[in-house]
Design a protein around this motif. Structure first.
Motif, PDB file in Angstrom:
ATOM      1  N   THR A 132       0.816  -1.218   0.000  1.00 33.76           N
ATOM      2  CA  THR A 132       0.000   0.000   0.000  1.00 33.76           C
ATOM      3  C   THR A 132       0.846   1.262   0.000  1.00 33.76           C
ATOM      4  O   THR A 132       0.315   2.362   0.096  1.00 33.76           O
ATOM      5  CB  THR A 132      -0.959   0.012   1.212  1.00 33.76           C
ATOM      6  OG1 THR A 132      -0.179  -0.073   2.417  1.00 33.76           O
ATOM      7  CG2 THR A 132      -1.909  -1.171   1.165  1.00 33.76           C
ATOM      8  N   TYR A 175      -1.665  18.320   8.479  1.00 29.92           N
ATOM      9  CA  TYR A 175      -2.951  17.661   8.675  1.00 29.92           C
ATOM     10  C   TYR A 175      -2.901  16.139   8.588  1.00 29.92           C
ATOM     11  O   TYR A 175      -3.934  15.474   8.742  1.00 29.92           O
ATOM     12  CB  TYR A 175      -3.987  18.209   7.683  1.00 29.92           C
ATOM     13  CG  TYR A 175      -3.571  18.114   6.238  1.00 29.92           C
ATOM     14  CD1 TYR A 175      -3.665  16.927   5.531  1.00 29.92           C
ATOM     15  CD2 TYR A 175      -3.098  19.244   5.569  1.00 29.92           C
ATOM     16  CE1 TYR A 175      -3.295  16.837   4.200  1.00 29.92           C
ATOM     17  CE2 TYR A 175      -2.719  19.169   4.236  1.00 29.92           C
ATOM     18  CZ  TYR A 175      -2.823  17.969   3.553  1.00 29.92           C
ATOM     19  OH  TYR A 175      -2.446  17.896   2.242  1.00 29.92           O
ATOM     20  N   TYR A 176      -1.759  15.561   8.302  1.00 29.44           N
ATOM     21  CA  TYR A 176      -1.688  14.101   8.254  1.00 29.44           C
ATOM     22  C   TYR A 176      -1.950  13.531   9.646  1.00 29.44           C
ATOM     23  O   TYR A 176      -1.343  13.962  10.630  1.00 29.44           O
ATOM     24  CB  TYR A 176      -0.312  13.634   7.785  1.00 29.44           C
ATOM     25  CG  TYR A 176      -0.028  13.765   6.299  1.00 29.44           C
ATOM     26  CD1 TYR A 176      -1.047  13.808   5.350  1.00 29.44           C
ATOM     27  CD2 TYR A 176       1.295  13.817   5.838  1.00 29.44           C
ATOM     28  CE1 TYR A 176      -0.767  13.923   3.998  1.00 29.44           C
ATOM     29  CE2 TYR A 176       1.588  13.923   4.480  1.00 29.44           C
ATOM     30  CZ  TYR A 176       0.554  13.977   3.566  1.00 29.44           C
ATOM     31  OH  TYR A 176       0.839  14.071   2.234  1.00 29.44           O
ATOM     32  N   GLN A 177      -2.824  12.522   9.742  1.00 32.22           N
ATOM     33  CA  GLN A 177      -3.159  11.934  11.040  1.00 32.22           C
ATOM     34  C   GLN A 177      -2.552  10.542  11.230  1.00 32.22           C
ATOM     35  O   GLN A 177      -2.435  10.063  12.357  1.00 32.22           O
ATOM     36  CB  GLN A 177      -4.690  11.829  11.164  1.00 32.22           C
ATOM     37  CG  GLN A 177      -5.374  13.199  11.126  1.00 32.22           C
ATOM     38  CD  GLN A 177      -6.890  13.109  11.319  1.00 32.22           C
ATOM     39  OE1 GLN A 177      -7.470  12.031  11.289  1.00 32.22           O
ATOM     40  NE2 GLN A 177      -7.530  14.244  11.508  1.00 32.22           N
ATOM     41  N   HIS A 178      -2.217   9.895  10.117  1.00 32.46           N
ATOM     42  CA  HIS A 178      -1.695   8.523  10.174  1.00 32.46           C
ATOM     43  C   HIS A 178      -0.360   8.499  10.920  1.00 32.46           C
ATOM     44  O   HIS A 178       0.573   9.222  10.568  1.00 32.46           O
ATOM     45  CB  HIS A 178      -1.530   8.015   8.748  1.00 32.46           C
ATOM     46  CG  HIS A 178      -1.048   6.601   8.632  1.00 32.46           C
ATOM     47  ND1 HIS A 178      -1.585   5.543   9.335  1.00 32.46           N
ATOM     48  CD2 HIS A 178      -0.061   6.054   7.869  1.00 32.46           C
ATOM     49  CE1 HIS A 178      -0.963   4.423   9.012  1.00 32.46           C
ATOM     50  NE2 HIS A 178      -0.029   4.701   8.125  1.00 32.46           N
ATOM     51  N   GLY A 179      -0.268   7.667  11.951  1.00 37.89           N
ATOM     52  CA  GLY A 179       0.869   7.719  12.856  1.00 37.89           C
ATOM     53  C   GLY A 179       2.177   7.173  12.328  1.00 37.89           C
ATOM     54  O   GLY A 179       3.233   7.406  12.935  1.00 37.89           O
ATOM     55  N   GLU A 180       2.146   6.458  11.213  1.00 34.87           N
ATOM     56  CA  GLU A 180       3.376   5.835  10.732  1.00 34.87           C
ATOM     57  C   GLU A 180       4.281   6.788   9.950  1.00 34.87           C
ATOM     58  O   GLU A 180       5.400   6.396   9.553  1.00 34.87           O
ATOM     59  CB  GLU A 180       3.039   4.621   9.857  1.00 34.87           C
ATOM     60  CG  GLU A 180       2.384   3.497  10.644  1.00 34.87           C
ATOM     61  CD  GLU A 180       2.051   2.308   9.758  1.00 34.87           C
ATOM     62  OE1 GLU A 180       2.745   2.094   8.751  1.00 34.87           O
ATOM     63  OE2 GLU A 180       1.080   1.597  10.083  1.00 34.87           O
ATOM     64  N   SER A 239       2.059   8.846   5.178  1.00 39.42           N
ATOM     65  CA  SER A 239       0.822   9.172   4.458  1.00 39.42           C
ATOM     66  C   SER A 239       1.119   9.573   3.020  1.00 39.42           C
ATOM     67  O   SER A 239       0.338   9.262   2.105  1.00 39.42           O
ATOM     68  CB  SER A 239       0.080  10.308   5.174  1.00 39.42           C
ATOM     69  OG  SER A 239      -0.411   9.859   6.417  1.00 39.42           O
ATOM     70  N   GLU A 293       2.829  16.777   6.249  1.00 44.26           N
ATOM     71  CA  GLU A 293       1.810  17.818   6.146  1.00 44.26           C
ATOM     72  C   GLU A 293       1.209  17.957   7.532  1.00 44.26           C
ATOM     73  O   GLU A 293       1.038  16.958   8.244  1.00 44.26           O
ATOM     74  CB  GLU A 293       0.680  17.414   5.164  1.00 44.26           C
ATOM     75  CG  GLU A 293       1.092  17.259   3.713  1.00 44.26           C
ATOM     76  CD  GLU A 293       1.181  18.592   2.972  1.00 44.26           C
ATOM     77  OE1 GLU A 293       1.174  19.664   3.633  1.00 44.26           O
ATOM     78  OE2 GLU A 293       1.257  18.551   1.731  1.00 44.26           O
ATOM     79  N   HIS A 316       1.172   6.527   0.858  1.00 38.51           N
ATOM     80  CA  HIS A 316      -0.160   6.004   0.543  1.00 38.51           C
ATOM     81  C   HIS A 316      -0.837   6.851  -0.542  1.00 38.51           C
ATOM     82  O   HIS A 316      -1.517   6.325  -1.419  1.00 38.51           O
ATOM     83  CB  HIS A 316      -1.033   5.974   1.797  1.00 38.51           C
ATOM     84  CG  HIS A 316      -0.631   4.938   2.803  1.00 38.51           C
ATOM     85  ND1 HIS A 316      -0.816   3.598   2.599  1.00 38.51           N
ATOM     86  CD2 HIS A 316      -0.036   5.047   4.020  1.00 38.51           C
ATOM     87  CE1 HIS A 316      -0.363   2.911   3.650  1.00 38.51           C
ATOM     88  NE2 HIS A 316       0.124   3.780   4.525  1.00 38.51           N
ATOM     89  N   VAL A 317      -0.657   8.162  -0.453  1.00 37.13           N
ATOM     90  CA  VAL A 317      -1.249   9.048  -1.468  1.00 37.13           C
ATOM     91  C   VAL A 317      -0.661   8.749  -2.842  1.00 37.13           C
ATOM     92  O   VAL A 317      -1.388   8.561  -3.829  1.00 37.13           O
ATOM     93  CB  VAL A 317      -1.008  10.530  -1.106  1.00 37.13           C
ATOM     94  CG1 VAL A 317      -1.385  11.437  -2.274  1.00 37.13           C
ATOM     95  CG2 VAL A 317      -1.779  10.922   0.144  1.00 37.13           C
TER      96      VAL A 317
END
Lengths: 138, 138, 138
Positions: A45, A77-82, A85, A75, A88-89
């Motif tokens: 992913t 606003y990225y919330q994904h903790g790894e 992000s 960024e 993935h985008v």
């Protein structure tokens, strides 16, 4: 006839385009596929597959640079903790799979086209699934 | 063997990723497909389909947020009168279809991969076309 | 049954969306394909193929304008000497191929969907490869 081959791809950078055209051609040759298609799937992913120019390596540089400008590593606003992000985008922008035709045993690519495994969160040991499928004779 | 199944997808937000992996797995199971492929097609021009992480919901948030930053709802130069040019742009960036392999009755996805219906102009009642195609035995 | 048709596409702008739906429908009809799929492949590295709205031409304008904003013609960091790095980027964002289903002789597109050849470095004489593949009867 159909056959699945699992190919290993070793990447060495966080963002990297690895040309896999000849690896896929070898799978087609070993399967003795004459007329059919190759379905390439990247089972990750944070990695993808694309087709682009196989001549000037600067194209790879410019493509990766632009993708990183569109989706920077961080960024607010990225919330994904790894912290990946961006990877993935890029994966959803480029896409996880391609289908390439085979005619007379030959991978049907344009003159300047090469197939690239797109690493967006390396370096890692990755897989690429290569399925060859024969079409029934006309 | 081949079979087309028309699936309904009800969305509740303007931008939303709806996981449809299990719906597609059910189509594969009901068709008793052993070895073949699933072609998923979204018949809309403001919705798409992608494969991305199936674990942390923050990945969905970050992907949608970034796509909306790349293609904001409004731009001074948009000419399309319906006010959803951003939705059309996202659709072509992500793409209307994917092909997924099936081996031994199992949808061939990587460990962290899920299939997502991408709503870019909801909420709406949408369709997703799921075609299962058997490959001839080797 | 399977058959490959090589279609010519003449473009007149540097960035242009050319609708090719009816050309592909003609290939399906001439091949007398009832149930199967069409695999469309663009054999260039500065052109692509997408599916988007077939009604309001403003959608084409807005899509091309946004893509050129995301990947402008010139960036200080582009290294590729041919001056078309933007075209290569757009090609990987949109993608080189699509697969469309055919049922009962009809190309399976949604009501508002049209297939577009995407020129990103024209004007040029281009090719589009259209492969029709019949599925075995259930």
């Amino acid at each position: 006839m159909h056959n699945l081959s699992i190919q290993s791809v070793r990447t060495s950078e966080r963002n990297q385009l690895v040309e896999v055209t000849s690896a896929i051609e070898r799978v087609v040759r070993e399967a003795k596929l004459a007329d059919g298609m190759v379905i390439v799937h990247v089972p990750h992913t944070t990695a993808a597959v694309t087709i682009n120019e196989n001549a000037d390596p600067d194209v790879k540089h410019d493509l990766l640079r632009k993708l990183s400008e569109l989706a920077p590593h961080h960024e607010s606003y990225y919330q994904h903790g790894e912290g990946n992000s961006d990877s993935h985008v890029k994966t959803s922008l480029v896409g996880p799979g391609i289908t390439v035709l085979v005619e007379g045993g030959r991978l049907m690519l344009g003159r300047w086209q090469g197939i690239y495994f797109c690493e967006f969160d390396g370096p890692r040991n990755r897989e690429m699934w290569v399925k060859v499928v024969e079409f029934e004779s006309p």
